[in-house]
Design a protein around this motif. Structure first.
Motif, PDB file in Angstrom:
ATOM      1  N   LYS A 144       3.064  -3.541  -5.173  1.00  0.00           N
ATOM      2  CA  LYS A 144       1.782  -3.021  -5.777  1.00  0.00           C
ATOM      3  C   LYS A 144       1.351  -1.607  -5.217  1.00  0.00           C
ATOM      4  O   LYS A 144       0.548  -0.877  -5.930  1.00  0.00           O
ATOM      5  CB  LYS A 144       0.789  -4.109  -5.295  1.00  0.00           C
ATOM      6  N   GLY A 145       1.933  -1.380  -3.977  1.00  0.00           N
ATOM      7  CA  GLY A 145       1.479  -0.142  -3.522  1.00  0.00           C
ATOM      8  C   GLY A 145       1.857  -0.017  -2.044  1.00  0.00           C
ATOM      9  O   GLY A 145       2.645   0.587  -1.616  1.00  0.00           O
ATOM     10  N   GLY A 146       0.961  -0.772  -1.280  1.00  0.00           N
ATOM     11  CA  GLY A 146       1.117  -1.007   0.060  1.00  0.00           C
ATOM     12  C   GLY A 146       0.076  -0.146   0.951  1.00  0.00           C
ATOM     13  O   GLY A 146      -0.926   0.030   0.676  1.00  0.00           O
ATOM     14  N   ALA A 147       0.364   0.225   2.224  1.00  0.00           N
ATOM     15  CA  ALA A 147      -0.354   0.722   3.207  1.00  0.00           C
ATOM     16  C   ALA A 147       0.168   2.145   3.633  1.00  0.00           C
ATOM     17  O   ALA A 147       1.423   2.017   3.901  1.00  0.00           O
ATOM     18  CB  ALA A 147      -0.691  -0.026   4.269  1.00  0.00           C
ATOM     19  N   ALA A 148      -0.521   3.103   3.727  1.00  0.00           N
ATOM     20  CA  ALA A 148      -0.225   4.378   4.028  1.00  0.00           C
ATOM     21  C   ALA A 148      -1.078   5.105   5.104  1.00  0.00           C
ATOM     22  O   ALA A 148      -2.296   4.714   5.336  1.00  0.00           O
ATOM     23  CB  ALA A 148       0.065   5.342   2.933  1.00  0.00           C
ATOM     24  N   VAL A 149      -0.705   6.337   5.421  1.00  0.00           N
ATOM     25  CA  VAL A 149      -1.481   7.317   6.218  1.00  0.00           C
ATOM     26  C   VAL A 149      -1.843   8.446   5.564  1.00  0.00           C
ATOM     27  O   VAL A 149      -0.851   9.065   4.922  1.00  0.00           O
ATOM     28  CB  VAL A 149      -0.911   7.290   7.712  1.00  0.00           C
ATOM     29  N   ARG A 150      -2.958   8.884   5.671  1.00  0.00           N
ATOM     30  CA  ARG A 150      -3.297  10.343   5.076  1.00  0.00           C
ATOM     31  C   ARG A 150      -3.616  11.150   6.287  1.00  0.00           C
ATOM     32  O   ARG A 150      -4.474  10.990   7.186  1.00  0.00           O
ATOM     33  CB  ARG A 150      -4.383  10.393   4.107  1.00  0.00           C
ATOM     34  N   PRO A 151      -2.893  12.441   6.619  1.00  0.00           N
ATOM     35  CA  PRO A 151      -3.376  13.305   7.733  1.00  0.00           C
ATOM     36  C   PRO A 151      -4.354  14.121   7.360  1.00  0.00           C
ATOM     37  O   PRO A 151      -4.512  14.589   6.139  1.00  0.00           O
ATOM     38  CB  PRO A 151      -1.904  14.084   7.936  1.00  0.00           C
ATOM     39  N   ASP A 162      -2.648  -0.048  -2.525  1.00  0.00           N
ATOM     40  CA  ASP A 162      -2.890  -0.901  -3.612  1.00  0.00           C
ATOM     41  C   ASP A 162      -4.050  -0.481  -4.755  1.00  0.00           C
ATOM     42  O   ASP A 162      -3.872  -0.856  -5.911  1.00  0.00           O
ATOM     43  CB  ASP A 162      -3.136  -2.140  -3.062  1.00  0.00           C
ATOM     44  N   ARG A 163      -4.940   0.285  -4.113  1.00  0.00           N
ATOM     45  CA  ARG A 163      -6.012   0.709  -4.958  1.00  0.00           C
ATOM     46  C   ARG A 163      -5.945   2.337  -5.095  1.00  0.00           C
ATOM     47  O   ARG A 163      -6.847   2.976  -5.602  1.00  0.00           O
ATOM     48  CB  ARG A 163      -7.278   0.478  -4.253  1.00  0.00           C
ATOM     49  N   THR A 164      -5.074   3.001  -4.601  1.00  0.00           N
ATOM     50  CA  THR A 164      -4.987   4.627  -4.827  1.00  0.00           C
ATOM     51  C   THR A 164      -3.768   4.969  -5.727  1.00  0.00           C
ATOM     52  O   THR A 164      -2.609   4.699  -5.182  1.00  0.00           O
ATOM     53  CB  THR A 164      -4.941   5.082  -3.208  1.00  0.00           C
ATOM     54  N   PRO A 165      -4.151   5.567  -6.718  1.00  0.00           N
ATOM     55  CA  PRO A 165      -3.070   5.940  -7.443  1.00  0.00           C
ATOM     56  C   PRO A 165      -2.145   7.248  -6.720  1.00  0.00           C
ATOM     57  O   PRO A 165      -2.930   7.935  -5.993  1.00  0.00           O
ATOM     58  CB  PRO A 165      -3.370   6.397  -8.825  1.00  0.00           C
ATOM     59  N   LYS A 166      -0.812   7.214  -7.029  1.00  0.00           N
ATOM     60  CA  LYS A 166      -0.271   8.531  -6.530  1.00  0.00           C
ATOM     61  C   LYS A 166      -0.630   9.782  -6.837  1.00  0.00           C
ATOM     62  O   LYS A 166      -0.381  10.593  -6.251  1.00  0.00           O
ATOM     63  CB  LYS A 166       1.297   8.078  -6.690  1.00  0.00           C
ATOM     64  N   SER A 167      -1.235   9.593  -8.219  1.00  0.00           N
ATOM     65  CA  SER A 167      -1.796  11.075  -8.727  1.00  0.00           C
ATOM     66  C   SER A 167      -2.586  11.544  -7.749  1.00  0.00           C
ATOM     67  O   SER A 167      -2.979  12.736  -7.728  1.00  0.00           O
ATOM     68  CB  SER A 167      -2.027  10.772  -9.849  1.00  0.00           C
TER      69      SER A 167
END
Length: 955
Positions: free
Chosen positions: A258-265, A280-285
């Motif tokens: 679905k997407g997963g978890a990530a970090v934004r610096p 999961d709720r944030t498009p890669k665009s």
């Protein structure tokens, strides 16, 4: 069952004149079982005890023992049945049944459900089967069961299978790390039996004690949360602006479908902070975690854009000019759910507290302080400033491992008082293996596995590479911590303890070339040898990290095993060039010295086996390697030790997806070389090479045809390896072999002839292009490489030998043609890497020296090699379009150039469809350019491919 119950002295007995392994075997069924055995979750339970760097699947080990003992030829069904293959009620047709099941879709069933019988690893022979088998073997061997020796036992699968089938067995392994696996799984599990309650009892005590001591190093903002593991990196300073650069190549914490978890610096004022992103709720665009500072080893400053090159990054880490940073945390909440968050100040406080502890606690100064010596593998971490093994850990990781060791030491005495000596040793060994396994997931060398959201274990790729994004595992946590690691080890031990085992066992941990100091002449009847992989794996170097930890736990329990500072490198049988850095010179290179050392060492080991073998005893050697030098040195050692090869068999014994072997030299298939002592009555008269060269060529051709036409599942790549077996058998039968000058011929000469024959047969069978043999040698080599290896990267020695078969020295043409690049591997180059830019060449106003580094000028009208002509045509089509390509082709009258058309056709036959070159080729032979060339490709399946139809398509 152990060194305290040695194999009884036996009167020397004669082996049967012929045993099953010297006859025909149901190899296809055994190959299928070997492939099943290599699938995750189906390994021999010995593999679950602890990591080791090599091991055969159970079917290969079981076959080698049973077929080396059974007299004469054995019925295929009878052999497969006693090996545990086939449904219980099936007595005939087992091999056909297994092959039929292999060809069928499983339709969602498990492997065992599909095949209709359990994993053979879990099956021991019945008393009736074993009794009948033993009676036949005893009768042929003079009344007693033959004694089996494995001189280089690794983790012990061969000796375990030997005692499982009731044979008196002698196991030897030089390295203490696999020796400890053998103690636990091969010696203690059958003799001591279940230890589940005892190990769980003491494991919980150790865990509870250690947990109290490390809780302060894992602070959390919420007491309801438990840290499972942290994703960590290094932060260096930009030399240009002084800003923080986190050495992260992707910001994923856990990727999911679905997407997963990530970090934004968040980069502000020269510093970096982190915020959590629910992908999961944030498009890669909107945000792509793949955009990170590190790319191909270099790091771009997020503040000023200046790039710090990889070498400079390494120097900074080497000099300690960095900070650890926790950028992500995997935690368990109050309901037991796994979740993720970013690292923050609380996590950094835990790391800093641990650093203070390490600096001020003098008791920790010598914990894992053994030196890291320069070596082929260890040089990787030496370059990053790691000089002691404790430095592969962050301070927090080091404190955690120290506290678990301290807790173990607290209860060690109680364990020794409560149990017998053997049982206490077994318990302490399993506890140590549990701690060692836990350590594997908690170091600076444990990559953060973002596809699963937790750290990878050490040695997923069999090297000591520093990971710039690594995992810090909380061993006191309920998941992937100490308890889970110990449970994994205990489960494997308990499974081994349930198997019916009846053979007596001796164990040794000495140099295999010195076994006669412990074993009497004639006490061995069968030797099953899985020798070290030549130059593929440096066992002692790779085991050092485990060794220094295990030594802390067990040096007083097994003083003989852990008496040295580091594992014994001097006596291990590997071809390690780094050992000869100081003595190599103009006369001999490091590689030549390493090769000679390996040959001499294997000669010593085979000579020792020769001394120990009774009468006409059997030696079965399993060897896996692509490098012809490896086969040459091994066979020379075998011959010089007084053996002649009596039979050979190819068998699949390696995972096709394994990674990390040095030089990627191991093949997917092994050869079982069966050897007997050279008869004392054998003539010393030499055989003239010219008299057997044609025999070897014909033999290789016949064997290749046999393999390719059989149902045996083997790749084109490994067919040559399979043919090495019968080639070497013929060569050893004719030994000594000399040329007309009386000079000794080595096995390599025979193998080279075999390789030529194999290549010729494969080309004839799989290349339908007429006229291929008329192409120049360079073009033929290039096409054959794609045909046989089916990708652009192959081991160097394979590429070199293929060149010999094609009539070209690939070293001579490397620089001038740039048709390949690489060192330990050959990477085939495409037209993009070889042809000068035709647009720039045709523009007189542009002087671009960069094009001159490419050897092929597409404006030429005559080309030395046909492959240069083909690559030029592809370049022109790709760079300037079909109209320019049509003009270029017609100017050179290529519709009448047979060699050009043959090369085009052959490349279409051999190139994988996902190769860029393949797509351009299909377009070149389509549309008007195709009409002009008029190349017949009806024999090639090109259905479904989009092809250009007119010159205007690219205008």
């Amino acid at each position: 069952m152990s060194e305290n119950n040695p194999v009884p002295d036996s009167t020397e007995q004669e082996a049967p004149d012929n045993v099953a392994i010297e006859s025909r075997l149901p190899l296809t069924a055994i190959d299928i079982e070997s492939q099943k055995d290599m699938k995750s979750g189906r390994y021999h339970a010995l593999r679950g005890l602890h990591k080791w760097f090599a091991g055969r699947p159970t079917p290969a080990a079981r076959l080698s023992v049973l077929a080396s003992a059974y007299p004469g030829q054995i019925d295929a069904d009878k052999l497969l049945k006693i090996m545990g293959f086939g449904p219980k009620a099936m007595e005939e047709g087992i091999s056909d049944y297994i092959q039929e099941k292999f060809a069928q879709d499983r339709n969602g069933k498990t492997i065992d459900e599909h095949y209709g019988y359990p994993n053979p690893n879990t099956v021991s022979p019945t008393e009736v089967q074993l009794s009948n088998f033993h009676e036949e073997v005893k009768e042929a061997w003079g009344g007693d069961l033959p004694t089996v020796l494995d001189p280089t036992a690794g983790r012990g699968i061969i000796p375990f299978e030997s005692i499982r089938y009731g044979f008196p067995t002698i196991s030897n392994e030089l390295n203490p790390v696999p020796s400890l696996i053998i103690k636990a799984g091969v010696e203690y599990a059958p003799e001591v039996g279940s230890l589940e309650e005892d190990v769980e009892k003491w494991g919980k005590k150790i865990h509870k004690e250690a947990k109290k001591s490390i809780e302060e190093y894992y602070p959390t903002k919420s007491e309801e949360h438990t840290i499972l593991s942290c994703a960590c990196t290094y932060i260096i300073r930009c030399d240009s602006c002084g800003g923080d650069i986190p050495l992260v190549s992707k910001w994923w914490l856990n990727q999911s479908s679905k997407g997963g978890a990530a970090v934004r610096p968040k980069y502000e004022n020269g510093s970096v902070e982190y915020e959590f992103v629910d992908m999961d709720r944030t498009p890669k665009s909107e945000y792509d975690p793949a955009n990170a500072p590190v790319s191909r080893g270099d790091a771009e400053c997020p503040f000023c854009g200046v790039v710090t090159e990889e070498k400079h990054i390494r120097n900074k880490i080497h000099d300690g000019d960095f900070e650890y940073s926790v950028y992500g945390v995997n935690y368990e909440d109050a309901s037991g759910d796994r979740k993720y968050r970013t690292g923050d100040e609380v996590d950094n406080q835990g790391m800093e507290k641990a650093a203070e502890r390490v600096e001020t606690d003098f008791a920790m100064l010598d914990f894992l302080s053994e030196p890291v010596e320069h070596g082929l593998n260890t040089s990787q971490i030496k370059r990053y400033g790691i000089d002691q093994w404790q430095e592969i850990f962050t301070p927090r990781q080091l404190v955690v491992h120290y506290e678990y060791h301290q807790a173990y030491e607290k209860f060690k005495g109680d364990i020794q008082k409560e149990y017998s000596e053997k049982k206490s040793k077994a318990i302490l060994t399993i506890l140590t293996l549990g701690a060692s396994r836990a350590f594997s997931f908690n170091s600076r060398l444990s990559q953060w596995y973002d596809s699963r959201g937790y750290p990878d274990p050490l040695f997923t790729d069999n090297n000591y590479a520093i990971k710039k994004m690594f995992g810090d595992n909380n061993l006191s946590a309920p998941r992937r911590g100490y308890e889970q690691s110990l449970s994994h080890v205990l489960d494997s031990y308990e499974e081994l303890a349930t198997y019916d085992v009846s053979g007596d066992l001796q164990t040794h941990s000495i140099d295999a070339a010195s076994l006669s100091t412990e074993i009497s002449k004639g006490d061995v009847d069968i030797a099953v040898v899985d020798p070290p992989y030549y130059s593929s794996i440096m066992y002692a170097e790779l085991s050092e990290a485990y060794y220094v930890l295990q030594k802390r736990y067990l040096k007083d329990i097994f003083p003989d095993l852990f008496s040295s500072t580091l594992p014994n490198k001097d006596d291990e049988a590997v071809a390690n060039p780094s050992r000869f850095n100081e003595i190599a010179g103009d006369n001999e290179s490091k590689k030549e010295l390493a090769n000679q050392f390996y040959e001499d060492k294997m000669n010593d080991i085979f000579s020792e086996i020769h001394r120990l073998l009774s009468g006409n005893g059997i030696m079965t050697v399993m060897f896996t390697h692509r490098d012809m030098d490896a086969w040459d040195t091994l066979t020379t050692a075998l011959i010089d030790a007084g053996f002649v090869i009596s039979a050979t068999h190819p068998i699949k014994t390696e995972k096709t997806d394994r990674v990390g072997l040095q030089g990627k030299s191991s093949a997917d298939s092994s050869i079982l070389l069966v050897a007997r002592k050279t008869s004392e009555s054998s003539s010393d008269e030499s055989t003239l090479w010219e008299n057997i060269a044609r025999d070897i060529e014909s033999l290789a051709e016949e064997e290749t045809e046999k393999i390719l036409n059989s149902e045996y599942n083997i790749s084109k790549t490994d067919t040559a390896i399979a043919v090495y077996g019968p080639t070497l058998q013929r060569f050893t039968e004719a030994h000594p072999v000399v040329n007309k000058k009386g000079e000794s011929i080595r096995p390599r000469k025979a193998l080279t002839e075999a390789r030529k024959a194999v290549t010729s047969v494969i080309a004839e069978k799989f290349l339908n292009t007429k006229g291929f043999e008329q192409l120049d040698s360079l073009t033929r080599w290039y096409i054959l490489a794609w045909l046989i290896y089916e990708n652009d990267t192959i081991p160097y020695d394979e590429g070199r030998q293929l060149g010999v078969a094609a009539g070209v020295d690939i070293d001579d043409i490397k620089r001038s043609t740039k048709l390949w690049r690489g060192g330990t591997e050959v990477t085939l180059q495409g037209y993009q890497d070889r042809v000068q830019d035709i647009i720039l060449l045709q523009d007189d106003s542009v002087d671009n020296p960069s094009t001159r580094k490419y050897p092929v000028d597409p404006t030429d009208t005559r080309f030395t090699y046909t492959i240069d002509l083909v690559h030029s045509a592809l370049h022109v089509y790709d760079r300037d379009g079909p109209r320019a390509a049509w003009k270029w082709l017609t100017e050179r009258n290529l519709k009448s150039n047979d060699e050009f058309k043959v090369a085009i056709t052959a490349l279409l036959e051999v190139l994988p469809e996902d190769e860029d070159m393949y797509e351009v080729l299909t377009n070149l032979i389509s549309g008007e350019t195709g009409d002009y060339l008029d190349i017949n490709v009806d024999h090639i399946d090109m259905s479904g491919l989009e092809r250009q139809t007119s010159l205007e398509e690219h205008d």
